[in-house]
Each structure stands twice: as C-alpha cells, then as structure tokens.
Write an enzyme that holds these catalytic residues in place. Structure first.
Site, PDB file in Angstrom:
ATOM      1  N   GLU A  99     -30.495  55.876   6.196  1.00 45.00           N
ATOM      2  CA  GLU A  99     -30.676  54.423   6.346  1.00 45.00           C
ATOM      3  C   GLU A  99     -31.683  53.953   5.289  1.00 45.00           C
ATOM      4  O   GLU A  99     -32.833  54.401   5.258  1.00 45.00           O
ATOM      5  CB  GLU A  99     -31.136  54.009   7.751  1.00 45.00           C
ATOM      6  CG  GLU A  99     -30.129  54.270   8.844  1.00 45.00           C
ATOM      7  CD  GLU A  99     -28.805  53.533   8.630  1.00 45.00           C
ATOM      8  OE1 GLU A  99     -28.811  52.349   8.241  1.00 45.00           O
ATOM      9  OE2 GLU A  99     -27.757  54.165   8.838  1.00 45.00           O
ATOM     10  N   SER A 100     -31.246  53.033   4.421  1.00 42.55           N
ATOM     11  CA  SER A 100     -32.027  52.730   3.217  1.00 42.55           C
ATOM     12  C   SER A 100     -33.472  52.286   3.480  1.00 42.55           C
ATOM     13  O   SER A 100     -34.387  52.826   2.852  1.00 42.55           O
ATOM     14  CB  SER A 100     -31.292  51.738   2.315  1.00 42.55           C
ATOM     15  OG  SER A 100     -31.055  50.517   2.956  1.00 42.55           O
ATOM     16  N   VAL A 117     -24.460  56.326   2.521  1.00 41.18           N
ATOM     17  CA  VAL A 117     -25.555  56.646   1.603  1.00 41.18           C
ATOM     18  C   VAL A 117     -26.512  55.449   1.605  1.00 41.18           C
ATOM     19  O   VAL A 117     -26.094  54.332   1.930  1.00 41.18           O
ATOM     20  CB  VAL A 117     -25.031  56.932   0.174  1.00 41.18           C
ATOM     21  CG1 VAL A 117     -24.206  58.198   0.156  1.00 41.18           C
ATOM     22  CG2 VAL A 117     -24.234  55.767  -0.400  1.00 41.18           C
ATOM     23  N   CYS A 155     -23.564  51.740  -5.188  1.00 42.92           N
ATOM     24  CA  CYS A 155     -23.925  51.269  -3.845  1.00 42.92           C
ATOM     25  C   CYS A 155     -25.290  50.569  -3.865  1.00 42.92           C
ATOM     26  O   CYS A 155     -26.288  51.188  -4.233  1.00 42.92           O
ATOM     27  CB  CYS A 155     -23.957  52.438  -2.869  1.00 42.92           C
ATOM     28  SG  CYS A 155     -24.631  51.987  -1.252  1.00 42.92           S
ATOM     29  N   LYS A 192     -15.022  61.849   1.995  1.00 38.80           N
ATOM     30  CA  LYS A 192     -16.336  62.489   2.157  1.00 38.80           C
ATOM     31  C   LYS A 192     -16.221  63.971   2.509  1.00 38.80           C
ATOM     32  O   LYS A 192     -15.421  64.346   3.361  1.00 38.80           O
ATOM     33  CB  LYS A 192     -17.120  61.776   3.269  1.00 38.80           C
ATOM     34  CG  LYS A 192     -17.397  60.315   2.963  1.00 38.80           C
ATOM     35  CD  LYS A 192     -17.785  59.543   4.208  1.00 38.80           C
ATOM     36  CE  LYS A 192     -17.746  58.051   3.914  1.00 38.80           C
ATOM     37  NZ  LYS A 192     -17.850  57.235   5.113  1.00 38.80           N
TER      38      LYS A 192
END
Length: 240
Positions: free
Chosen positions: A84-85, A71, A31, A58
């Site tokens: 949240e990246s 993720v 990802c 999941k």
C-alpha cells in the site's frame, strides 16, 4: 538495480533474495501509486533494486507476497514485506531516518495525512474523465466535480502561502500527490486547472524537482502506455 527492467509475468522465476543493505521494490514502470514509493526511495537516497511486475499476468510468487496483487510492494533483506503506497512511504521515512520527508511536529504530520485523505477522493476523477473521454462518454459532470476538488487543493496552497503543500520545500505530501499531475496532460484534464493559479505554480515547481526529474516519464511515453492499457493490451515494457 535488478538485472532487467522488463516486467515479470506468470512464467518468470522468482528473483533471488534481497541482498543485505538493499531494499527491493516490486513496481510497474507506469503505475502512479508505485511512483510514489520510487520518489521517496530516490529522495532519501535509499539503495534499492526494482522488480517490475506484469499486472495482467501476475506471478504466483508475487501474489504470495501481496495477496491484493497490487504494486508497490517493499521487501527487506530479512524477508519483511510492506505494501500500500502511503504505508510503504511512511515505512521508508521511519526505517531510513536520514533526510526525513514527514514533519517531526505531530500536528503537521496529521495535517499531511488529512490532506492525503482528501486527495484520495480526487484521484478517481483523473481516471473517470480520461477513460470516459476515450470511450466517447459525456464527462462534463465529472469535470465540474473535479474542478471543484482541484479548487480546494488550490485553496490549501493559497491559505498556507507556501510553495509546496508542506511548506517551502518538498515534503512527503508533495510526492504522494504528484504522480497524477505528471500525467494531467496525457489524461486530458489540464483544462480543469484553469482557475487554480497556486496549484499550477506548484506543478511547475514539481517538474523542476531533481527527484521528480529522475523518476518521471514524458507525456508521450505515458500516452503510449495509457493507450495500450485502454486497448486491453498494456505495454508494460514500452521504451525498453
């Protein structure tokens, strides 16, 4: 590190509590959004363990941590959860102030956030073009738009006259932008970079960055995963 890199699906039991002195990242190996956070963890030398998630199946315990089911997710030893990246990356920079990746100057920080906002409009084109080609669709209009957006990124570097987007060393914004360019060849969009000399130089430099080298996968590995994803059977454990 967690005992296994293999992904955790619905039937897998929840991992134990996060040990003291460690932060946990719930991730997926291929990802690009999770890679942002792994890059920052590595760059800052933060002690962490990784729990990979099967995003097609999941576990309920994961959805309790992040109802969006995406993720990356960070979890601290006191049970605090962050997702949240860009938020996880900013949190890490503040929580572990050694080796700051964000600039201390408020205007420079704002500039990085504005550039990230611009880049968020670029990311969908990587998928639109690569998935469209896989399905045999005409993606020429998307390629024209994408090329224009890449030209804007190139112009940003040309105006700054710096090696990286935040200056002459790698900073937060470079790691937030990078993961999709790591996949550019696999996603069949490299030709859109033809007239972006500064951006191409940036890509070359980033491939040489020790942190990128420590976290990246080869184009071939990305391709195997992407093909499995497009076939509706993502091989999250490819190569393990």
């Amino acid at each position: 590190m967690a005992p296994t890199q293999k992904c955790h699906g619905k039937e897998c039991p929840a991992p134990g509590p996060v040990p003291n002195g460690v932060i946990r990242i719930y991730s997926m190996r291929f990802c690009p959004f999770a890679e942002r956070t792994r890059l920052v963890l590595t760059a800052k030398g933060v002690k962490h363990d990784i729990v990979n998630i099967n995003l097609k199946d999941k576990p309920d315990w994961f959805l309790e941590k992040n109802p969006f089911g995406t993720v990356p997710v960070l979890e601290t030893s006191s049970g605090q959860v962050i997702y949240e990246s860009p938020i996880t990356c900013e949190y890490l920079d503040e929580a572990y102030p050694e080796k700051k990746l964000l600039p201390s100057d408020p205007f420079e920080r704002a500039q990085q956030k504005m550039l990230l906002e611009l880049y968020s409009k670029v990311i969908p084109y990587f998928y639109k073009i690569s998935m469209g080609k896989k399905r045999g669709e005409d993606v020429s209009a998307a390629e024209v738009e994408f090329t224009e957006k890449l030209s804007q990124l190139n112009q940003t570097l040309a105006k700054k006259k710096t090696k990286y987007f935040g200056g002459d060393s790698v900073t937060m914004i470079d790691y937030l932008i990078w993961p999709w360019f790591e996949r550019a060849e696999m996603m069949n969009v490299k030709h859109c970079l033809a007239n972006t000399p500064e951006l191409r130089k940036w890509i070359e430099r980033m491939f040489e960055d020790p942190v990128v080298k420590a976290t990246m996968f080869s184009t071939e590995d990305h391709k195997v995963f992407f093909d499995s994803y497009m076939d509706g059977k993502p091989n999250y454990d490819h190569g393990l």
